[in-house]
Design an enzyme around this catalytic site. Structure first.
Site, mmCIF file in Angstrom:
data_model
loop_
_atom_site.group_PDB
_atom_site.id
_atom_site.type_symbol
_atom_site.label_atom_id
_atom_site.label_comp_id
_atom_site.label_asym_id
_atom_site.label_seq_id
_atom_site.Cartn_x
_atom_site.Cartn_y
_atom_site.Cartn_z
ATOM 1 C CD1 TRP A 270 72.184 25.893 52.589
ATOM 2 C CD2 TRP A 270 73.683 27.534 52.885
ATOM 3 N NE1 TRP A 270 73.053 25.862 51.525
ATOM 4 C CE2 TRP A 270 73.982 26.859 51.680
ATOM 5 C CE3 TRP A 270 74.500 28.597 53.279
ATOM 6 C CZ2 TRP A 270 75.061 27.215 50.869
ATOM 7 C CZ3 TRP A 270 75.581 28.959 52.474
ATOM 8 C CH2 TRP A 270 75.843 28.279 51.269
ATOM 9 C CD GLU B 83 68.524 27.664 52.591
ATOM 10 O OE1 GLU B 83 68.967 28.252 53.603
ATOM 11 O OE2 GLU B 83 68.398 28.209 51.482
ATOM 12 C CE LYS C 155 73.256 26.483 46.655
ATOM 13 N NZ LYS C 155 73.994 27.679 47.075
ATOM 14 C CG ASP D 202 66.778 29.229 48.394
ATOM 15 O OD1 ASP D 202 66.498 29.473 47.204
ATOM 16 O OD2 ASP D 202 67.529 29.956 49.068
ATOM 17 C CG HIS E 293 68.787 26.195 47.397
ATOM 18 N ND1 HIS E 293 69.121 26.136 48.722
ATOM 19 C CD2 HIS E 293 69.382 27.303 46.915
ATOM 20 C CE1 HIS E 293 69.871 27.171 49.049
ATOM 21 N NE2 HIS E 293 70.042 27.902 47.964
ATOM 22 C CG HIS F 121 65.570 30.948 52.262
ATOM 23 N ND1 HIS F 121 66.911 30.699 52.430
ATOM 24 C CD2 HIS F 121 65.113 31.395 53.452
ATOM 25 C CE1 HIS F 121 67.241 30.967 53.680
ATOM 26 N NE2 HIS F 121 66.173 31.383 54.331
ATOM 27 C CG ASP G 283 72.677 34.023 41.263
ATOM 28 O OD1 ASP G 283 73.328 33.758 42.290
ATOM 29 O OD2 ASP G 283 71.808 34.908 41.232
ATOM 30 C CG ASP H 171 70.884 33.297 46.175
ATOM 31 O OD1 ASP H 171 70.021 32.969 47.002
ATOM 32 O OD2 ASP H 171 71.911 32.633 45.972
ATOM 33 C CG ASP I 255 68.565 33.413 50.378
ATOM 34 O OD1 ASP I 255 69.370 34.356 50.352
ATOM 35 O OD2 ASP I 255 68.919 32.215 50.422
HETATM 36 C C1 RNT Z 1 72.623 29.666 50.019
HETATM 37 C C2 RNT Z 1 71.390 29.605 50.844
HETATM 38 C C3 RNT Z 1 71.408 30.422 52.094
HETATM 39 C C4 RNT Z 1 72.092 31.754 51.923
HETATM 40 C C5 RNT Z 1 71.988 32.651 53.120
HETATM 41 C C6 RNT Z 1 72.926 33.796 53.043
HETATM 42 O O1 RNT Z 1 72.485 29.074 48.797
HETATM 43 O O2 RNT Z 1 70.296 29.949 50.057
HETATM 44 O O3 RNT Z 1 70.112 30.569 52.558
HETATM 45 O O4 RNT Z 1 71.635 32.433 50.804
HETATM 46 O O5 RNT Z 1 72.169 31.908 54.263
HETATM 47 ZN ZN ZN Z 2 68.412 30.229 51.017
#
Ligand code: RNT
Ligand code: ZN
Length: 421
Positions: free
Chosen positions: A189, A230, A232, A263, A266, A290, A298, A300, A330
């Protein structure tokens, strides 16, 4: 460990009978759940800090807020905290490690210099715990990522630095996979993107594709290492453009038969990843997830047992797609006890999978026979089935606390260990 509870055993027996009425074998569902590993992300334990000790703050458009006391400051502390979390999570799981968590013995080892030997402590720990590991190059929190670009940077010297870091990360992934006898998923990523509207969206993507081709040039045995990329949509400071978008990486992964990492945080704020899984798996061999929770800007937050999570788990189970899916977590929250954050997010992911494994076949049968009225009726009825009793019994069968008993263990650990840091 608490003694098995009589009320849990009784509730389980009646839940088992209730599910049997619907044609569901609860013992089989529990047995299936033991075979689904979740990859726990090391970075919840120290707010995505890593152990390079360069004083470089977290960058890359991700942010951790909160200052809950007791965060892990060393690899030993982080491993002890992981041990505690794992003792509260039923089943056998994996560790997902980021490159900047290497053990560098107080020396400055730049990202283009890392080697498998810097991860020996982690490999030994995973081996002792019978766990597999996954790995990630760290393309952020570094002076060469300060302007927000890495593998797609316009300067060749910067791109080359990150290419070397990613090449080494794959080699380390393969060394870990070989040492542990279980393939490591090495996930790339990068944060690359623009805060404001770009004048050229294409050139950075061409550079990224070229850099990735160089990173993946050397074939590695899939028995040891599996490559994932990955995507986003936006990040903090990359609100207008992210080079590695969903379309970019989906195309790249299909063309090069890499794993695509989805993810959950994302995409557009109301867009889930559940419906993407069956589509993507038509064209790539395997995927990485993820599991995360986006809240406004945010991506996460700690995973909760919400509809988005349940839809993901259900999709994975209905056509056995979990067998081609690597499930990673994640999220990072520094406003609550970090071990509790791991425990809550992982247990919820497992609970969602259990609920999915307990789904009556009648639901799909009614769809097959064209009876969509029954499909909807059943879908709503199963939400009320006593899966909680099965979950409690599952926790006991795996020798971890059932119900909220795990919380008392976290509090004890906080008083005995975290509060002294
Ligand atoms: C960031 C990505 C990635 C990170 C990690 C720490 O938006 O989701 O996966 O969260 O690599
Ligand atoms: Zn991620």
């Amino acid at each position: 460990m608490a003694k098995p509870s009589k009320s849990i055993a009784q509730s389980y027996q009646s839940a088992k009978a209730r599910y049997a009425d619907m044609g569901v074998d609860t013992d089989a569902a529990m047995a299936a759940l033991t075979k689904i590993p979740i990859s726990l992300h090391c970075w919840q334990g120290d707010d995505v800090g890593g152990f390079e000790n360069t004083g470089e703050g977290l960058s890359g458009g991700i942010a951790v807020t909160g200052n809950y006391p007791g965060k892990a400051r060393t690899p030993d502390e982080l491993r002890a905290d992981l041990d505690q979390a794992l003792a509260l999570i039923p089943g056998k799981h994996r560790l997902n490690l980021h490159a900047f968590y290497g053990e560098f013995g107080g020396k400055k080892v730049d990202r283009d210099q890392i080697e498998a030997k810097h991860f020996k402590g982690w490999i030994d720990w995973a081996k002792a715990n019978g766990m597999g590991m996954d790995f990630n190059p760290t393309c952020f929190s570094h002076p060469k990522a300060d302007d927000g670009f890495t593998l797609s940077h316009s300067k060749k010297a910067i791109r080359d630095f990150w290419i070397e870091h990613c090449i080494r990360s794959r080699e380390i992934g393969a060394a870990i996979g070989k040492a542990l006898g279980s393939a490591t998923v090495t996930n790339i990523w990068i944060p690359d993107g623009y805060k404001d509207t770009p004048a050229d969206r294409l050139a950075p993507r061409q550079r990224l594709a070229d850099s990735l081709d160089k990173v993946f040039a050397k074939p590695l045995s899939p028995k040891h290492n599996l490559d994932a990329v990955e995507c986003k949509l936006f990040g903090i400071g990359s609100e207008s453009y992210v080079v590695g978008s969903h379309e970019f990486y989906m195309g790249y992964a299909i063309k090069n038969q890499k794993l695509l990492c989805l993810d959950a945080g994302h995409f557009h704020p109301t867009e889930g990843i559940a419906d993407k899984i069956s589509s993507v798996l038509m064209y790539v061999p395997e995927i990485l997830l993820h599991v995360s929770r986006g809240v406004r800007w945010d991506s996460d937050h700690v995973v909760i047992l919400d509809d988005a999570l349940q839809s993901i788990a259900t999709e994975l189970v209905r056509n056995n797609l979990y067998k081609r899916t690597h499930i990673g977590l994640d999220f990072f929250d520094a406003s609550i006890n970090r071990i509790a954050a791991w425990t809550i997010g992982t247990r919820n992911t497992l609970r969602a999978l259990l609920i999915a494994l307990l789904e009556p076949a009648a639901l799909r049968d009614s769809e097959k026979s064209g009876d969509l009225t029954s499909r909807l009726a059943l879908m709503e009825e199963v939400k009320g089935l006593p899966w909680g009793a099965v979950w409690d019994a599952y926790c006991e069968s795996q020798n971890v606390p059932a119900g909220t008993d795990w919380l008392a263990e976290v509090k004890k650990y906080e008083a005995a260990v975290l509060s002294n840091r």
